[in-house]
Structure formats: C-alpha cells, structure tokens
Design a protein around this motif. Structure first.
Motif, PDB file in Angstrom:
ATOM      1  N   MET A   1      29.543  62.232  61.548  1.00  0.00           N
ATOM      2  CA  MET A   1      29.969  62.671  60.836  1.00  0.00           C
ATOM      3  C   MET A   1      30.912  61.593  61.929  1.00  0.00           C
ATOM      4  O   MET A   1      32.055  61.931  63.401  1.00  0.00           O
ATOM      5  N   GLU A   2      31.523  59.658  61.791  1.00  0.00           N
ATOM      6  CA  GLU A   2      32.689  58.722  63.001  1.00  0.00           C
ATOM      7  C   GLU A   2      34.149  59.848  61.891  1.00  0.00           C
ATOM      8  O   GLU A   2      33.848  59.936  61.067  1.00  0.00           O
ATOM      9  N   ALA A   3      34.986  59.935  62.984  1.00  0.00           N
ATOM     10  CA  ALA A   3      36.229  60.339  62.992  1.00  0.00           C
ATOM     11  C   ALA A   3      37.048  59.218  62.043  1.00  0.00           C
ATOM     12  O   ALA A   3      36.344  57.687  61.899  1.00  0.00           O
ATOM     13  N   THR A   4      37.580  59.516  61.095  1.00  0.00           N
ATOM     14  CA  THR A   4      38.239  58.688  60.036  1.00  0.00           C
ATOM     15  C   THR A   4      39.972  58.279  61.188  1.00  0.00           C
ATOM     16  O   THR A   4      41.042  59.323  61.754  1.00  0.00           O
ATOM     17  N   PHE A   5      40.837  57.138  61.371  1.00  0.00           N
ATOM     18  CA  PHE A   5      42.060  57.787  61.731  1.00  0.00           C
ATOM     19  C   PHE A   5      42.515  56.434  60.626  1.00  0.00           C
ATOM     20  O   PHE A   5      42.527  56.093  59.646  1.00  0.00           O
ATOM     21  N   PHE A   6      43.875  56.713  60.876  1.00  0.00           N
ATOM     22  CA  PHE A   6      45.326  56.372  60.240  1.00  0.00           C
ATOM     23  C   PHE A   6      46.144  56.125  61.094  1.00  0.00           C
ATOM     24  O   PHE A   6      46.161  56.717  62.218  1.00  0.00           O
ATOM     25  N   TRP A   7      46.595  54.694  60.408  1.00  0.00           N
ATOM     26  CA  TRP A   7      47.729  54.474  61.167  1.00  0.00           C
ATOM     27  C   TRP A   7      49.492  55.345  60.720  1.00  0.00           C
ATOM     28  O   TRP A   7      49.574  55.694  60.168  1.00  0.00           O
ATOM     29  N   LEU A   8      50.073  55.844  61.960  1.00  0.00           N
ATOM     30  CA  LEU A   8      51.367  56.387  61.459  1.00  0.00           C
ATOM     31  C   LEU A   8      52.375  54.895  62.204  1.00  0.00           C
ATOM     32  O   LEU A   8      52.427  54.712  63.388  1.00  0.00           O
ATOM     33  N   ASN A   9      52.897  53.938  60.879  1.00  0.00           N
ATOM     34  CA  ASN A   9      54.197  52.780  61.979  1.00  0.00           C
ATOM     35  C   ASN A   9      52.651  52.027  62.118  1.00  0.00           C
ATOM     36  O   ASN A   9      53.216  51.530  62.954  1.00  0.00           O
ATOM     37  N   GLU A  10      51.849  51.318  60.891  1.00  0.00           N
ATOM     38  CA  GLU A  10      51.123  50.475  61.315  1.00  0.00           C
ATOM     39  C   GLU A  10      51.934  49.119  61.836  1.00  0.00           C
ATOM     40  O   GLU A  10      52.835  48.107  61.020  1.00  0.00           O
ATOM     41  N   PRO A  11      51.229  48.893  63.394  1.00  0.00           N
ATOM     42  CA  PRO A  11      52.166  46.873  64.176  1.00  0.00           C
ATOM     43  C   PRO A  11      51.505  45.663  62.432  1.00  0.00           C
ATOM     44  O   PRO A  11      50.386  46.279  62.163  1.00  0.00           O
ATOM     45  N   LYS A  12      52.512  44.445  62.451  1.00  0.00           N
ATOM     46  CA  LYS A  12      52.275  43.310  61.827  1.00  0.00           C
ATOM     47  C   LYS A  12      50.803  42.989  62.334  1.00  0.00           C
ATOM     48  O   LYS A  12      50.537  42.068  62.127  1.00  0.00           O
ATOM     49  N   ALA A  13      50.572  43.242  63.248  1.00  0.00           N
ATOM     50  CA  ALA A  13      49.951  42.483  64.659  1.00  0.00           C
ATOM     51  C   ALA A  13      48.981  43.465  65.325  1.00  0.00           C
ATOM     52  O   ALA A  13      49.386  44.174  65.917  1.00  0.00           O
ATOM     53  N   TRP A  14      47.808  43.632  64.949  1.00  0.00           N
ATOM     54  CA  TRP A  14      46.366  44.164  65.654  1.00  0.00           C
ATOM     55  C   TRP A  14      45.063  43.572  65.262  1.00  0.00           C
ATOM     56  O   TRP A  14      44.598  43.562  64.092  1.00  0.00           O
ATOM     57  N   SER A  15      44.324  44.735  66.202  1.00  0.00           N
ATOM     58  CA  SER A  15      42.547  44.398  66.003  1.00  0.00           C
ATOM     59  C   SER A  15      41.705  44.911  66.458  1.00  0.00           C
ATOM     60  O   SER A  15      42.392  45.395  67.419  1.00  0.00           O
ATOM     61  N   GLY A  16      40.416  45.076  65.584  1.00  0.00           N
ATOM     62  CA  GLY A  16      39.372  46.161  66.303  1.00  0.00           C
ATOM     63  C   GLY A  16      40.112  47.626  65.366  1.00  0.00           C
ATOM     64  O   GLY A  16      40.011  47.754  63.783  1.00  0.00           O
ATOM     65  N   ASP A  17      39.227  48.559  66.432  1.00  0.00           N
ATOM     66  CA  ASP A  17      39.173  49.537  66.189  1.00  0.00           C
ATOM     67  C   ASP A  17      39.344  50.969  67.246  1.00  0.00           C
ATOM     68  O   ASP A  17      39.381  50.739  68.000  1.00  0.00           O
ATOM     69  N   ALA A  18      39.205  52.530  66.803  1.00  0.00           N
ATOM     70  CA  ALA A  18      39.089  53.138  67.986  1.00  0.00           C
ATOM     71  C   ALA A  18      38.936  53.601  68.964  1.00  0.00           C
ATOM     72  O   ALA A  18      38.846  53.269  70.145  1.00  0.00           O
ATOM     73  N   ARG A  19      38.157  52.199  68.626  1.00  0.00           N
ATOM     74  CA  ARG A  19      36.596  52.253  70.572  1.00  0.00           C
ATOM     75  C   ARG A  19      37.237  50.736  71.442  1.00  0.00           C
ATOM     76  O   ARG A  19      38.198  50.884  72.929  1.00  0.00           O
ATOM     77  N   ARG A  20      37.977  49.895  70.739  1.00  0.00           N
ATOM     78  CA  ARG A  20      38.933  48.886  71.166  1.00  0.00           C
ATOM     79  C   ARG A  20      39.770  47.880  70.843  1.00  0.00           C
ATOM     80  O   ARG A  20      39.225  47.813  69.377  1.00  0.00           O
ATOM     81  N   LEU A  21      41.180  48.889  70.989  1.00  0.00           N
ATOM     82  CA  LEU A  21      41.989  48.398  69.802  1.00  0.00           C
ATOM     83  C   LEU A  21      42.825  47.659  69.851  1.00  0.00           C
ATOM     84  O   LEU A  21      43.120  47.725  71.771  1.00  0.00           O
ATOM     85  N   ALA A  22      43.471  46.336  69.907  1.00  0.00           N
ATOM     86  CA  ALA A  22      44.332  45.106  70.575  1.00  0.00           C
ATOM     87  C   ALA A  22      46.159  45.713  69.421  1.00  0.00           C
ATOM     88  O   ALA A  22      45.768  45.369  68.663  1.00  0.00           O
ATOM     89  N   LEU A  23      47.262  45.805  70.026  1.00  0.00           N
ATOM     90  CA  LEU A  23      48.337  45.819  69.314  1.00  0.00           C
ATOM     91  C   LEU A  23      49.067  44.444  69.971  1.00  0.00           C
ATOM     92  O   LEU A  23      49.530  44.616  71.239  1.00  0.00           O
ATOM     93  N   ARG A  24      50.369  44.285  69.255  1.00  0.00           N
ATOM     94  CA  ARG A  24      51.656  44.020  69.160  1.00  0.00           C
ATOM     95  C   ARG A  24      52.607  44.144  69.088  1.00  0.00           C
ATOM     96  O   ARG A  24      52.378  44.510  67.406  1.00  0.00           O
TER      97      ARG A  24
END
Length: 190
Positions: A1-24
């Motif tokens: 079963m794949e893990a469930t992720f959530f944002w605490l204070n989601e940034p305005k600019a981000w892309s990807g997922d838990a394996r590869r995530l980029a953010l500003r």
C-alpha cells in the motif's frame, strides 16, 4: 500500500511527489518555538506521511542556499509543539548541518560544513528506536555521520521533507529518493 502524504503549509510553487519533489518557498516560512528568539513560527513547508513505532526515513536534498536561514531536510512531527527538523541550514555565510529538537521549546545545534559546495546534494537519515531519535547525514557515498541522538516520544507521528526561508521567499529545494522503512540497526558505531 502506498503511503499517503499531505502538506503542512503548502507552498505556492511545487511539483512532483514523495520520490522527487521540487519546491520554491513562500516568504517568512519557518518552524521555531520560543527559545532564544522568543517567537513561535509554524509556517514552514512540510510534505508529511504518518509513521508508527520504530522506523528509518531518508532523503537526498539539494538547494540554492543563498540567504540567512535558508534550510531544507527532514522533519519528524507530533504537533506544533513537538518536532525535529534536520538538514542543511545556511547561516554565517556557510552551509551547516542543522538539527532543531522541539519539545515545547526549540533548541538548535549546527555542524559547519567548510569546503562543501552549496550545490552538493546531501543525504539525511532519521531513525526512531523506542523513545530515541538518531539523526545522520552524508555527502555522496561517504559514511553516515551522526549529528544528534535525542529523546523523543514514541507516539504516532508524521515524517517527511521540509523547507523554510525565514528571511525571504524563493528558496529552491529539490528532494529525491525519500524512503521510510524498518529502522537501521541500533549500533551507533559501525
């Protein structure tokens, strides 16, 4: 079963997922409680998943560290008053391996990383064994170096990646190969 992720204070600019995530980062983002500065901040970005019992979490992170307190790494969190963040933090015009342990109030420890390129990817590993957490780091294939061993509750928690930039917006971080699995061996010295 794949893990469930959530944002605490989601940034305005981000892309990807838990394996590869980029953010500003957004501006004035940080996690801190009371000690020394007296203020409380719970505005940093964290991409988290639930964890139970003993585990090891690891990630490789790179960032464009340029301004005071730019930071990226791992977070283990129970709630706003109980958490650990660890990774690179830019302070005194130098990259440091930084660990903040918060149990109502925050402490801060740093290891200066003289001669390390700001573009060098860093691997961070956090392991919980019962009521203790071990924080380690390494560059490339070098041996893991312990940065901290501290007490921390065994309660259900959340773990994942975090990035903050208290003095600006626009710090760019990339996280890759995030994993959560069984804890590594308890031996502190290989």
């Amino acid at each position: 079963m794949e893990a469930t992720f959530f944002w605490l204070n989601e940034p305005k600019a981000w892309s990807g997922d838990a394996r590869r995530l980029a953010l500003r980062t957004d501006g004035a983002t940080d996690f801190w409680r009371k000690t020394f500065y007296g203020f409380e901040r719970d505005s940093g970005h964290a991409f988290l998943t639930p964890v139970e019992g003993d585990f090891t979490a690891s990630v490789t992170v790179s960032g464009r560290y340029e301004e005071l307190y730019d930071q990226a790494g791992l977070m283990l969190r129970l709630d706003a008053a109980n958490w650990i963040k660890c990774g690179i933090e830019f302070t005194d015009r130098l990259m440091h391996f930084s660990v903040v342990v918060t149990r109502g109030i925050s402490d801060w420890s740093v290891i200066p990383l003289h001669g390390v390129s700001p573009e060098a990817p860093l691997s961070v590993r956090l392991t919980r064994h019962d009521d203790a957490v071990r924080v380690q780091f390494r560059f490339g294939d070098t041996p893991w170096q312990m940065a901290r061993l501290c007490p921390f509750p065994t309660a259900s928690a959340f773990v994942g990646v975090t990035a903050c930039s208290p003095e600006r917006e626009g710090f760019e971080a990339v996280f890759s190969d995030f994993e959560v699995g069984p804890p590594i061996a308890r031996a502190l010295h290989d």
